[in-house]
Each structure stands twice: as C-alpha cells, then as structure tokens.
Write an enzyme that holds these catalytic residues in place. Structure first.
Site, short mmCIF file in Angstrom:
data_model
loop_
_atom_site.label_atom_id
_atom_site.label_comp_id
_atom_site.label_asym_id
_atom_site.label_seq_id
_atom_site.Cartn_x
_atom_site.Cartn_y
_atom_site.Cartn_z
N SER A 82 0.82 -1.22 0.00
CA SER A 82 0.00 0.00 0.00
C SER A 82 0.86 1.27 0.00
O SER A 82 2.00 1.26 0.46
CB SER A 82 -0.90 0.03 1.24
OG SER A 82 -1.67 -1.14 1.32
N1 SAH Z 1 -0.25 -5.45 3.95
C1 SAH Z 1 0.55 -5.75 2.77
C2 SAH Z 1 -0.12 -5.40 1.47
C3 SAH Z 1 -1.27 -6.22 1.24
S1 SAH Z 1 -1.75 -6.51 -0.43
C4 SAH Z 1 1.91 -5.09 2.82
O1 SAH Z 1 2.20 -4.34 3.74
O2 SAH Z 1 2.70 -5.36 1.91
C5 SAH Z 1 -3.07 -7.61 0.00
C6 SAH Z 1 -2.63 -8.99 0.35
O3 SAH Z 1 -3.78 -9.72 0.76
C7 SAH Z 1 -2.03 -9.75 -0.83
O4 SAH Z 1 -0.77 -10.23 -0.49
C8 SAH Z 1 -3.02 -10.90 -1.04
O5 SAH Z 1 -2.42 -12.10 -1.47
C9 SAH Z 1 -3.61 -11.05 0.35
N2 SAH Z 1 -4.91 -11.73 0.41
C10 SAH Z 1 -5.96 -11.72 -0.46
N3 SAH Z 1 -6.97 -12.50 -0.02
C11 SAH Z 1 -6.55 -13.02 1.18
C12 SAH Z 1 -7.14 -13.91 2.13
N4 SAH Z 1 -8.36 -14.45 1.95
N5 SAH Z 1 -6.42 -14.22 3.23
C13 SAH Z 1 -5.17 -13.72 3.43
N6 SAH Z 1 -4.56 -12.88 2.56
C14 SAH Z 1 -5.24 -12.54 1.45
#
Ligand code: SAH
Length: 234
Positions: A82
């Site tokens: 993000s």
């Molecule tokens: N917080 C992260 C950015 C998140 S991007 C950072 O600091 O880099 C969103 C993330 O959510 C992605 O890696 C994606 O794979 C994950 N995601 C999507 N659906 C999910 C689920 N059901 N459970 C866990 N993670 C999930």
C-alpha cells in the site's frame, strides 16, 4: 576527492543496498513530512514507526528507488504494497498501545506487519499466497521482529487460536465484513477493513461495544480483492 569517496563508501550498508543508508533515511523523513504529516496524521507513535521501518527492504530490488514514493508498488503475484499514507492512516485509526494484540489479514510484503510490530505487543498476520507469506516471514525474522507470527491460509477465517484480538486490520478487500473476524474481535476492539460495494471501496472502522458493532466509513480506497483458496473473490 579521496576523503569524500571514503565517506560515501563507509555509509553504504553491508546488505547490498543500491544506495547509502543515509539516502534512504532522508527519503523516509521526506515521506513522513510531505505525505503523512502534511495530510493531517499527528499520532507520534505512528510517525516514529513510519520513520523507522525501512520500506525499501520490503520491495523488489528493482523498485527500491520508488520505495518512498506516494503510491502503491507491485510485490509480485499481482499484489501490491500500500501507499505509505494509507499504511499510516490505517495504523493510526486502530489507536494501538504497546499492549495491543493485532491481527492483520493480507501480509503481502510484510511492511504493514513491521509497522504494527513497532506499535503493538504482538502481531498475527495471515497471507493466502504461500510464497509471499514465506518471503515476508523470512524477512521479518532477519530484521529481528520476534513479535510477529505469519500464517499461510485464508484470512477470511481469521486466526482463531490466538483470538480475541484488540484490533484487526484487513489489507485486502471483501464485499462484506467476514463474520469470523467480527467474532475474533475483543470487546472494545477496533477493526479497519476496505469493504467493496459494486466496485467502490470504503475503509470502514468498526468498534465492538457490549457485543454491538458501530460502523463508520472513513476513506475511499483501492485495495486488491480478498480471495479464497480457489482464487474467487469474497
Ligand atoms: N499489507 C501488505 C499489502 C497487502 S496486499 C503489505 O504491507 O505489503 C493484500 C494482500 O492480501 C495480498 O498479499 C493478497 O495475497 C492477500 N490476500 C488476499 N486475499 C486473502 C485472504 N483471503 N487471506 C489472506 N490474505 C489474502
């Protein structure tokens, strides 16, 4: 010329960074001042964490020059880290203390987890894409974050074994607030989650009081979708 060269060489970190450490520190300072403080975030603990965590270590080496820029960045597998302001905004919205136990859904690069680790007692974070979760787990360990635990799995279900959580942060977007997360939020706890309604996402803050949830939309945002193990969106 020679003394200058020696000074430059001695400021280069031992870990193979492309730029001197001081270069990135200056970039972080600029990021905090221009993108975060200037937009009204005043929480001193959050600002200190944003100044401290080395965001460039969480992005692809080819993207390091952009690590402190005012936008999200790709981290592989179609996912993104993000924008710094959103990380700070969400961290401040949770109103954490050094005693807080936090659950994060969507570990991604591990950057947000590291920021939370600076603010909280313990961080539990769940990532559905195994190679991303494993990479983040290793990096967080190398960086010395002993208060973060990474689970590979479907975060829609939360992480029941360690519930209840004082705070929950969701960094991928479902169409509704997952019931298991509501159940795993402690009494008095706060959750921040980007809820998608017909393609428009709003960051929603939920507070649990006497078993009831209050709900407030705070910011329009754009996150990757929350998916299940079959790659279907929730
Ligand atoms: N917080 C992260 C950015 C998140 S991007 C950072 O600091 O880099 C969103 C993330 O959510 C992605 O890696 C994606 O794979 C994950 N995601 C999507 N659906 C999910 C689920 N059901 N459970 C866990 N993670 C999930």
């Amino acid at each position: 010329m020679l003394p200058l060269l020696i000074i430059l060489l001695t400021t280069v970190s031992c870990c193979g960074d492309a730029q001197p450490v001081d270069y990135y520190r200056a970039q972080r300072e600029k990021m905090v001042k221009q993108q975060i403080e200037a937009r009204g975030i005043t929480d001193k603990r959050v600002l200190a964490a944003m100044r401290k965590v080395e965001r460039h270590l969480f992005v692809d080496p080819l993207q390091q020059g952009e690590a402190y820029a005012d936008h999200p960045l790709p981290i592989g597998y179609g996912q993104t880290i993000s924008q710094p302001y959103i990380v700070a905004f969400m961290s401040a919205a949770l109103k954490t203390t050094p005693e807080t136990r936090v659950l994060e859904i969507g570990t991604g690069s591990g950057y947000q987890a590291a920021v939370l680790a600076e603010l909280c007692d313990s961080v539990f974070t769940v990532e559905i894409i195994a190679p991303l979760g494993e990479k983040a787990r290793n990096l967080l360990r190398v960086l010395g974050y002993t208060n973060v635990r990474v689970k590979i799995g479907d975060g829609y279900q939360g992480w029941k074994e360690h519930a209840p959580y004082h705070t929950i942060m969701v960094t991928c977007s479902p169409s509704h607030v997952p019931q298991p997360l509501i159940e795993q939020l402690a009494e008095g706890g706060r959750m921040i989650i980007p809820v998608d309604s017909h393609g428009y996402q709003q960051l929603v803050v939920l507070v649990k009081k006497q078993g009831h949830l209050s709900r407030q939309s705070v910011l329009p945002v754009r996150f990757v979708p929350m998916i299940n193990a079959e790659n279907r969106e929730y």
